[in-house]
Design an enzyme around this catalytic site. Structure first.
Site: not given
Ligand code: 3PG
Length: 398
Positions: A39, A200, A353, A376
């Site tokens: 990142r 999940k 990830g 996400g």
């Molecule tokens: C992630 O790693 O998916 C983003 O940086 C968002 O982080 P968060 O889910 O803690 O909002």
């Protein structure tokens, strides 16, 4: 279309103070060493461009989930160190993201300087998207650049709020993510194949529902497949099944059937008495899981079949490994699918990830067209949802 946004090249940044939201939410080990700096590396093109234009670059990010309080382990110092190394210039790390000291440092900065503000989530106003907090952040600069695709699904002060007070455009990473994922949904070259796995099914059902009518083949493997199998009436023993998702799984399968969609589940699965190293492993049909055993991956027949489908795709997207690939004895199915993505001559996009980690583990990361920095955020994009951090940016004309 939400993904055509003005970028840093569409505004005059020369000599300006530019507030850049990056996603430096990177994994750290117990000694606070960064274990994956993707990142940070992916944010470099925007930072370099702004420096070349003589802008003062003010970076802001969150790290972890400190819940509105200062948590020393979640300070951004290790990130500043790594960024300084990568850029080859000193990054001035501040101990807060708003307040008089921050204002002074910004005022004293010269064109080309890079400042990294402290973790925005140390302030409750960040997650609450408090307009006052957003205004204070915005007051530091003349232009807002959002390059934090990974956090674009959060309507927070530093991702969405600031865009109400400054001209707001996308950075190069944001643009790359939006164009790649946007094209995937809007104008994919066919055959278009999606492979959905992970842990999940509840995390993936929205993606499955949105992609099913768009793709030529949708493959469901890994954890989500076990819920689909239970919905077919199989006894899944200790496989992780989400009962509240059974109806959704059933209706996705019914929809695929009635609309003639190619939805595929594994024909064989890998099972073990426990998810740990050194245990016995068997390959069984999904309706014959031994009593008390659990699913740990897809079987060789399924892996071969899925690999053939992926290899012949012109567009292939992958979200979620095919099993517990972290354990070598269970990794085969995920490895075969990863190799198929590497061999595919079309556009290949890796989301999340864990999927990225799998591709890295097999040494295939540089064979992919695009590895998204979003977890996400990428899933929500593929679900067809509008991301607040993207919606807040200026649309590209024409
Ligand atoms: C992630 O790693 O998916 C983003 O940086 C968002 O982080 P968060 O889910 O803690 O909002």
């Amino acid at each position: 279309m939400q993904w055509r946004k003005k970028t840093v090249e569409d505004v005059d940044v020369s000599g300006k103070r530019v507030l850049v939201r990056v996603d430096f939410n990177v994994p750290l080990d117990e000694q606070r060493n960064i274990t994956d700096d993707r990142r940070i590396r992916e944010a470099l093109p925007t930072i370099r461009y702004l420096r070349e234009k003589g802008a003062i670059v003010i970076l802001m990010s969150h790290l972890g989930r400190p819940k509105g309080k200062v948590v020393d382990e979640l300070r951004l110092d290790p990130v500043a160190k790594r960024l300084s190394e990568l850029l080859g210039v000193e990054v001035k790390k501040l101990d807060d993201c708003i307040g008089p000291e921050v204002e002074r440092a910004v005022k004293e900065a010269k064109p080309g300087d890079v400042i990294l503000l402290e973790n925005t989530r140390f302030h409750p106003g960040e997650r609450e998207n408090d307009p006052e907090f957003a205004k204070q952040l915005a007051s530091l600069a003349e232009i807002f650049v959002n390059d934090a695709f990974g956090t674009a699904h959060r309507a927070h002060a530093s991702t969405e709020g600031v865009a109400h007070y400054l001209p707001a455009v996308a950075g190069f990473l944001m643009q790359k993510e939006l164009e790649t994922l946007g094209r995937l949904l809007a104008e994919p070259e066919r055959p278009f194949v999606a492979v959905i796995g992970g842990k999940k099914v509840s995390d993936k059902i929205g993606v499955i529902e949105n992609l099913l009518p768009k793709v030529d083949t949708l493959i469901v493997g890994g954890g989500p497949a076990y819920t689909f199998f239970k919905a077919l009436g199989y006894n899944m023993q200790e496989c992780i099944v989400e009962d509240e998702m059974l109806e959704s799984a059933k209706s996705a399968m019914e929809k695929a059937k009635s609309e003639g969609r190619d939805l595929r589940l594994p024909k064989d699965i890998m099972v073990a008495p426990e998810v740990k190293e050194g245990v016995e492993v068997r390959v069984v049909p999904p309706d014959s899981v031994p009593e008390g055993w659990t699913g740990v991956g897809i079987g060789p027949e399924s892996a071969r079949e899925f690999a053939e489908v992926v290899k012949s795709a012109k567009t292939a997207v992958w979200a979620g490994p095919m099993g517990a690939f972290e354990i070598d004895a269970f990794a085969e199915g995920t490895r075969i699918v990863a190799e198929a993505f590497a061999e595919c001559s079309g556009v290949t996009v890796i989301c999340g990830g864990d999927t990225a980690a799998a591709v890295e583990k097999f040494g295939l990361a540089d064979k992919m067209t695009h590895i998204s920095t979003g977890g996400g955020a990428a899933l929500e994009f593929l679900e067809g949802k509008e991301l607040p951090g993207v919606a807040a940016l200026q649309d590209k004309e024409g």
